[in-house]
Design a protein around this motif. Sequence first.
Motif, PDB file in Angstrom:
ATOM      1  N   LYS A   1      -5.620   3.445  -1.813  1.00  0.00           N
ATOM      2  CA  LYS A   1      -5.671   4.785  -2.400  1.00  0.00           C
ATOM      3  C   LYS A   1      -5.580   5.831  -1.302  1.00  0.00           C
ATOM      4  CE  LYS A   1      -8.646   3.423  -6.285  1.00  0.00           C
ATOM      5  NZ  LYS A   1      -9.955   3.654  -6.972  1.00  0.00           N
ATOM      6  N   GLY A   2      -5.192   7.036  -1.722  1.00  0.00           N
ATOM      7  CA  GLY A   2      -5.200   8.144  -0.779  1.00  0.00           C
ATOM      8  C   GLY A   2      -3.871   8.364  -0.094  1.00  0.00           C
ATOM      9  N   ASN A   3      -3.909   8.453   1.234  1.00  0.00           N
ATOM     10  CA  ASN A   3      -2.720   8.776   2.015  1.00  0.00           C
ATOM     11  C   ASN A   3      -2.368   7.639   2.957  1.00  0.00           C
ATOM     12  OD1 ASN A   3      -4.727   8.962   3.947  1.00  0.00           O
ATOM     13  ND2 ASN A   3      -4.829  11.216   3.832  1.00  0.00           N
ATOM     14  N   SER A   4      -1.477   7.932   3.893  1.00  0.00           N
ATOM     15  CA  SER A   4      -1.025   6.900   4.829  1.00  0.00           C
ATOM     16  C   SER A   4      -2.160   6.391   5.705  1.00  0.00           C
ATOM     17  CB  SER A   4       0.103   7.449   5.707  1.00  0.00           C
ATOM     18  OG  SER A   4      -0.336   8.607   6.413  1.00  0.00           O
ATOM     19  N   LEU A   5      -3.159   7.227   5.978  1.00  0.00           N
ATOM     20  CA  LEU A   5      -4.311   6.790   6.768  1.00  0.00           C
ATOM     21  C   LEU A   5      -5.073   5.688   6.035  1.00  0.00           C
ATOM     22  CD1 LEU A   5      -6.053   7.215   9.284  1.00  0.00           C
ATOM     23  CD2 LEU A   5      -7.341   8.947   8.011  1.00  0.00           C
ATOM     24  N   GLU A   6      -5.214   5.837   4.721  1.00  0.00           N
ATOM     25  CA  GLU A   6      -5.896   4.819   3.924  1.00  0.00           C
ATOM     26  C   GLU A   6      -5.094   3.524   3.878  1.00  0.00           C
ATOM     27  OE1 GLU A   6      -8.924   5.000   2.723  1.00  0.00           O
ATOM     28  OE2 GLU A   6      -9.083   6.983   3.642  1.00  0.00           O
TER      29      GLU A   6
ATOM     30  N   GLY B   1       0.812  -1.214   0.000  1.00  0.00           N
ATOM     31  CA  GLY B   1       0.000   0.000   0.000  1.00  0.00           C
ATOM     32  C   GLY B   1       0.845   1.264   0.000  1.00  0.00           C
ATOM     33  N   THR B   2       1.937   1.269   0.741  1.00  0.00           N
ATOM     34  CA  THR B   2       2.841   2.429   0.738  1.00  0.00           C
ATOM     35  C   THR B   2       3.470   2.625  -0.631  1.00  0.00           C
ATOM     36  OG1 THR B   2       3.338   2.074   3.087  1.00  0.00           O
ATOM     37  CG2 THR B   2       4.887   3.420   1.824  1.00  0.00           C
ATOM     38  N   MET B   3       3.820   1.514  -1.286  1.00  0.00           N
ATOM     39  CA  MET B   3       4.366   1.615  -2.644  1.00  0.00           C
ATOM     40  C   MET B   3       3.327   2.161  -3.620  1.00  0.00           C
ATOM     41  SD  MET B   3       6.617  -1.892  -2.972  1.00  0.00           S
ATOM     42  CE  MET B   3       7.327  -1.381  -4.536  1.00  0.00           C
ATOM     43  N   ARG B   4       2.058   1.825  -3.387  1.00  0.00           N
ATOM     44  CA  ARG B   4       1.001   2.333  -4.268  1.00  0.00           C
ATOM     45  C   ARG B   4       0.823   3.836  -4.125  1.00  0.00           C
ATOM     46  NH1 ARG B   4      -1.268   1.633  -8.827  1.00  0.00           N
ATOM     47  NH2 ARG B   4      -1.765  -0.572  -8.436  1.00  0.00           N
ATOM     48  N   ILE B   5       0.708   4.337  -2.891  1.00  0.00           N
ATOM     49  CA  ILE B   5       0.426   5.765  -2.714  1.00  0.00           C
ATOM     50  C   ILE B   5       1.649   6.630  -3.011  1.00  0.00           C
ATOM     51  CG2 ILE B   5      -1.360   5.259  -1.015  1.00  0.00           C
ATOM     52  CD1 ILE B   5       0.580   6.266   1.148  1.00  0.00           C
ATOM     53  N   THR B   6       2.847   6.053  -2.947  1.00  0.00           N
ATOM     54  CA  THR B   6       4.050   6.806  -3.307  1.00  0.00           C
ATOM     55  C   THR B   6       4.410   6.626  -4.780  1.00  0.00           C
ATOM     56  OG1 THR B   6       5.432   4.956  -2.538  1.00  0.00           O
ATOM     57  CG2 THR B   6       5.007   6.741  -0.982  1.00  0.00           C
ATOM     58  N   GLU B   7       3.524   5.970  -5.530  1.00  0.00           N
ATOM     59  CA  GLU B   7       3.627   5.811  -6.986  1.00  0.00           C
ATOM     60  C   GLU B   7       4.805   4.943  -7.422  1.00  0.00           C
ATOM     61  OE1 GLU B   7       3.613   9.726  -8.660  1.00  0.00           O
ATOM     62  OE2 GLU B   7       1.532  10.107  -8.106  1.00  0.00           O
ATOM     63  N   GLN B   8       5.314   4.127  -6.528  1.00  0.00           N
ATOM     64  CA  GLN B   8       6.377   3.205  -6.917  1.00  0.00           C
ATOM     65  C   GLN B   8       5.840   2.099  -7.824  1.00  0.00           C
ATOM     66  OE1 GLN B   8       9.115   1.973  -3.674  1.00  0.00           O
ATOM     67  NE2 GLN B   8       8.021   3.432  -2.384  1.00  0.00           N
ATOM     68  N   ILE B   9       4.589   1.672  -7.577  1.00  0.00           N
ATOM     69  CA  ILE B   9       3.988   0.646  -8.433  1.00  0.00           C
ATOM     70  C   ILE B   9       3.767   1.204  -9.836  1.00  0.00           C
ATOM     71  CG2 ILE B   9       1.901  -0.736  -8.797  1.00  0.00           C
ATOM     72  CD1 ILE B   9       1.712  -1.102  -5.798  1.00  0.00           C
ATOM     73  N   ASP B  10       3.336   2.456  -9.926  1.00  0.00           N
ATOM     74  CA  ASP B  10       3.167   3.088 -11.237  1.00  0.00           C
ATOM     75  C   ASP B  10       4.500   3.162 -11.975  1.00  0.00           C
ATOM     76  OD1 ASP B  10       0.475   3.470 -10.710  1.00  0.00           O
ATOM     77  OD2 ASP B  10       0.826   5.428  -9.788  1.00  0.00           O
ATOM     78  N   ALA B  11       5.579   3.426 -11.244  1.00  0.00           N
ATOM     79  CA  ALA B  11       6.902   3.480 -11.865  1.00  0.00           C
ATOM     80  C   ALA B  11       7.306   2.108 -12.410  1.00  0.00           C
ATOM     81  CB  ALA B  11       7.938   3.971 -10.849  1.00  0.00           C
ATOM     82  N   LEU B  12       6.994   1.041 -11.670  1.00  0.00           N
ATOM     83  CA  LEU B  12       7.281  -0.303 -12.164  1.00  0.00           C
ATOM     84  C   LEU B  12       6.514  -0.603 -13.446  1.00  0.00           C
ATOM     85  CD1 LEU B  12       7.237  -2.354  -8.811  1.00  0.00           C
ATOM     86  CD2 LEU B  12       9.229  -1.853 -10.231  1.00  0.00           C
ATOM     87  N   GLU B  13       5.244  -0.195 -13.497  1.00  0.00           N
ATOM     88  CA  GLU B  13       4.434  -0.422 -14.690  1.00  0.00           C
ATOM     89  C   GLU B  13       4.989   0.350 -15.883  1.00  0.00           C
ATOM     90  OE1 GLU B  13       2.010  -2.459 -15.132  1.00  0.00           O
ATOM     91  OE2 GLU B  13       1.567  -3.107 -13.093  1.00  0.00           O
ATOM     92  N   ILE B  14       5.445   1.567 -15.664  1.00  0.00           N
ATOM     93  CA  ILE B  14       6.014   2.378 -16.743  1.00  0.00           C
ATOM     94  C   ILE B  14       7.277   1.726 -17.299  1.00  0.00           C
ATOM     95  CG2 ILE B  14       7.152   4.579 -17.243  1.00  0.00           C
ATOM     96  CD1 ILE B  14       5.177   5.882 -15.282  1.00  0.00           C
ATOM     97  N   MET B  15       8.052   1.083 -16.412  1.00  0.00           N
ATOM     98  CA  MET B  15       9.276   0.399 -16.858  1.00  0.00           C
ATOM     99  C   MET B  15       8.992  -0.943 -17.516  1.00  0.00           C
ATOM    100  SD  MET B  15      12.098   1.230 -13.894  1.00  0.00           S
ATOM    101  CE  MET B  15      11.147   0.490 -12.574  1.00  0.00           C
ATOM    102  N   GLY B  16       7.714  -1.316 -17.621  1.00  0.00           N
ATOM    103  CA  GLY B  16       7.354  -2.570 -18.271  1.00  0.00           C
ATOM    104  C   GLY B  16       7.408  -3.782 -17.368  1.00  0.00           C
TER     105      GLY B  16
END
Length: 247
Positions: free
Chosen positions: A213-218, A110-125
């Motif tokens: 989704k959202g912030n650390s509370l989510e 979840g932390t990787m999702r909200i900090t957009e690390q997962i999106d970065a992995l997807e962009i790198m294929g």
Amino acid sequence: MKNFFELIGRYFMLMSKAFSRPEKFSIYRKRILVEMASLGLNSIGIVAIISVFMGAVITIQMALNLQSPFIPKYLIGYATRESMLLEFSSTVVALILAGKVGSNIASEIGTMRITEQIDALEIMGVNSASYLILPKIIATVFFFPFLTIMSMGIGVAGGYVISLLTGAVNPEAYLTGIRYDFKPFYITYSLVKSSVFAFIITSISGFYGYYAKGNSLEVGRASTKAVVVSSIVILIFNLILTQIMLT
């Protein structure tokens, strides 16, 4: 009801994505070893402590409730062994690990999702679902049975130690009960259950963390949902497996 079926559909779609063919097997092997150390080895301490007390409490409870002169004392050891093998070392330990391991996985992903690390992995294929969730599932499915076996041994030993310290049951009678009418199938049954529970804990926690989704509370809320839902599913599957065994 619509939201429930939508949730189930998203879960199975994520699992199909997670179990797709890995890009590089060598990277996944390294990640599996890392996850075994993080999720498995780091759980040995809490499993050992809980198992000692479970074995001790079961022994004391059996000694207090089986005081009839018509009931052999070795049945206390027998009941302790059967309880640890059939339920406590698999189901109860799985519920404890759902809190520890499940919240760990959900909060990490979840932390990787909200900090957009997962999106970065997807962009790198990179297949982010497979890269993040699959190694955790494999690691827990293979390591949780080891924790179950360890819990069985420590729980039975805890019962023996409490019999020595309190005299609630004669230690010799306790050892006789442990050896009485042993059925190896019960160990196989518990190991199968622990592997199924490991998959449930890891996949559900990964699902809630992946779609946080959202912030650390989510992320905290997603972690709590993962623990609650995986615990409920474990109890449901335990009832089903128990019913199958009885029939």
